[in-house]
Design an enzyme around this catalytic site. Structure first.
Site, PDB file in Angstrom:
ATOM      1  N   LYS A 197       1.540  -5.454   3.398  1.00  0.00           N
ATOM      2  CA  LYS A 197       2.669  -4.589   3.753  1.00  0.00           C
ATOM      3  C   LYS A 197       2.188  -3.151   3.606  1.00  0.00           C
ATOM      4  CE  LYS A 197       5.836  -2.434   1.669  1.00  0.00           C
ATOM      5  NZ  LYS A 197       5.875  -1.206   2.493  1.00  0.00           N
ATOM      6  N   CYS A 222      -4.262  10.314  -6.021  1.00  0.00           N
ATOM      7  CA  CYS A 222      -4.003   9.832  -7.385  1.00  0.00           C
ATOM      8  C   CYS A 222      -5.061  10.345  -8.343  1.00  0.00           C
ATOM      9  CB  CYS A 222      -3.977   8.324  -7.416  1.00  0.00           C
ATOM     10  SG  CYS A 222      -5.564   7.615  -7.032  1.00  0.00           S
ATOM     11  N   ALA A 234       0.824  -1.221   0.000  1.00  0.00           N
ATOM     12  CA  ALA A 234       0.000   0.000   0.000  1.00  0.00           C
ATOM     13  C   ALA A 234       0.860   1.274   0.000  1.00  0.00           C
ATOM     14  CB  ALA A 234      -0.918  -0.015   1.219  1.00  0.00           C
TER      15      ALA A 234
END
Ligand code: NAD
Length: 521
Positions: free
Chosen positions: A196, A304, A170
């Protein structure tokens, strides 16, 4: 209780009490339902973006610890994959309730380690919560396919079945939403999971694991290992892990796509972006400019799907001063305090990179009608603040246009026609999202039909689909063929098992050997 976060209590007081967090100075991994300290010798510091105080450290998990997490997940898979789908969904019903009840705590935690404002941090939780809610009903899209009598006496039917142990990697910018894009679908589909988190915001994932324990999820179904590149590499090369979901930048995404595939894994990578907002002369000006400002500077540009490029068509070139006036009104400060629009960037190196790109814009001939490079917050002079910046007269060859800035900066490009705007956007390597602002249905439809980006907003700046659809970023913003969440999410975390069965009937022809493919009769 002595964590700097507790000392920052005044700022967080609205949502904060002293039992709220269980911060460890050194974050433990979460393996087999237990929080266990790593024997790491290397650590990643997590600092408060406003004050630079050290919040905690994330370990670089050792190879042996990573392998142990994978063995635990593989062992848990044996029993978890046999748990009926409806029972697996029930864990999600309980989990969505836990998340909903703890939205304020999660949001405060996100603000503390990522820096984003509290209302925005709540959005981070709620967007993730919606994915968990959707996972409560994935039995509706988990079906296989059947055809009866595909040949005489022969039926074919397929089931969706899980893959095994899956992994997730991530980014820092959505500490809650993006882990929740990953493991809830994976485990409801019957897989077990190794997450993770970003080493920059790992505390939020730790709290998500505490909530998983509270709903009684069987041990080992979800495990968290902290770390940086070494853990990513190990996950890509591991022989047991069957699939990896990744969200982050292109350098890491390309590495994971290539290296994971080389090690025979199914991969989905959501990567970087440069999203353009096209402003047509016939649009609702006030609404469009407000949307641009919100989508460019919200979350300090660290989304994003931020609209980071304004494409001013025709006479809208004259609207830049008005746009700048709106940006000037944004209030900068500590995201944990009320009424703040723009918080500091998440970490100090990101600030350096944003300043590098703003300097390059000036050096390459763009102009800054609003220049936030030298901004220092009077109350928090140590904060990773960059003042909102408008970069005008940007050209496609400039570094500030080619690279993702991921900060509070809006590039402005001027074009003459809608056709020019479409060409500009289609020539960009990224294809995460775009938006058009117009009152013309035919212009909107022309844009929608001819644009290559795969998430499009019409009079709406950040067109992120809800989980009954999928997040369908395209071009260099995505790698793989099955997108995150929705039907595609279920497809990503399952494979088909197809059975072809033949049950002889009494009147069937007798017995004979045939070495050729059977022909349909
Ligand atoms: P990042 O790529 O630096 O880090 C993401 C993850 O990859 C982290 O867990 C990190 O440990 C790991 N990593 C970092 N460098 C690596 C490398 N060289 N090789 C392998 N692994 C590596 O991304 P970030 O800075 O945390 O997040 C911001 C980026 O994520 C932006 O580019 C943003 O556009 C993108 N993003 C995309 C989406 C999307 O859905 N398209 C959503 C959120 C963020």
């Amino acid at each position: 209780l002595m964590s700097p976060l507790y000392r920052n209590k005044k700022a967080l007081s609205a949502v904060y009490n002293k039992n709220m967090f269980h911060f460890s100075k050194v974050l433990p991994n979460f393996i087999n339902g237990e929080f266990v300290q790593s024997k790491a010798t290397q650590f990643f510091e997590i600092r408060n973006p406003v004050t630079q105080e050290l919040i905690s450290k994330a370990p670089q998990t050792t190879e042996a610890e990573f392998n142990q997490a994978v063995s635990v997940a593989a062992e848990a898979y044996k029993s978890w994959s046999q748990v009926p789908l409806l029972v697996r969904q029930r864990y999600m019903f309980a989990y969505q309730d836990k998340i909903r009840t703890n939205i304020d705590k999660l949001a405060a935690l996100i603000t503390a380690e990522n820096g984003k404002t509290l209302p925005d941090a709540k959005g981070d939780v709620i967007r993730g919560l919606e994915v968990v809610e959707h996972a409560c009903g994935i039995s509706h899209i988990y079906h296989g396919e059947t055809i009866e009598n595909i040949a005489r006496g022969v039926d074919t039917y397929s089931y969706r079945v899980p893959l095994g142990v899956c992994g997730g990697i991530a980014p820092f910018n959505f500490p809650c939403m993006i882990p929740l894009w990953m493991f809830p679908y994976a485990i409801t589909c019957g897989n077990t999971f190794i997450l993770k988190p970003s080493e920059r915001v790992p505390n939020t994932s730790q709290y998500l694991m505490e909530l998983l324990n509270e709903v009684g999820l069987p041990k080992g179904v979800v495990n968290v290992v902290h770390g940086g590149f070494n853990t990513v590499k190990q996950m890509c090369e591991d022989k047991t892990i069957k699939a990896i979901s990744f969200v982050g930048g292109n350098k890491a995404g390309d590495y994971i796509y290539e290296n994971g595939a080389k090690h025979h894994k199914r991969i989905q990578v959501n990567m970087g972006a440069k999203n353009h907002g096209v402003i047509m002369p016939d649009c609702d000006k006030e609404d469009a400019l407000n949307a641009l400002v919100s989508a460019a500077f919200g979350a300090t540009g660290q989304r994003c799907m931020a609209l980071s490029v304004a494409v001013m068509v025709g006479e809208t070139k004259n609207w830049v001063p008005e746009l700048v006036e709106k940006v000037k009104k944004l209030k900068l400060g500590n995201g944990a305090e009320e009424g703040i629009d723009v918080a500091p960037l998440c970490y100090a190196d990101l600030k350096k990179n944003v300043l590098r790109l703003l300097d390059s814009a000036v050096a390459e001939g763009a102009t800054l009608p609003l220049d936030g490079r030298s901004y220092v917050n009077p109350k928090y002079p140590q904060g990773n603040f960059v003042g909102p910046t408008v970069i005008d007269n940007v050209q496609p060859h400039m570094t500030c246009y080619k690279e993702e800035i991921f900060g509070p900066a809006l590039c402005v490009v001027h074009v003459e026609t809608l056709e020019d705007a479409i060409q500009l956007i289609n020539n960009n390597q990224y294809g995460n999202g775009t938006a058009i602002f117009t009152r013309s249905g035919s212009a909107a439809r022309y844009f929608q039909h001819n644009i290559e980006c795969t998430q499009i907003g019409i009079n709406l700046p950040i067109p992120v689909p809800l989980p009954m659809f999928s997040f369908t970023g395209g071009k260099r913003s995505f790698g793989g063929d099955l997108n995150f969440y929705g039907k595609n999410g279920v497809k990503f975390f399952t494979q088909y098992k197809t059975i072809t069965s033949r049950w002889k009937e009494e009147q069937d022809a007798g017995y004979k050997v045939s070495t050729s493919f059977p022909l349909m009769k």
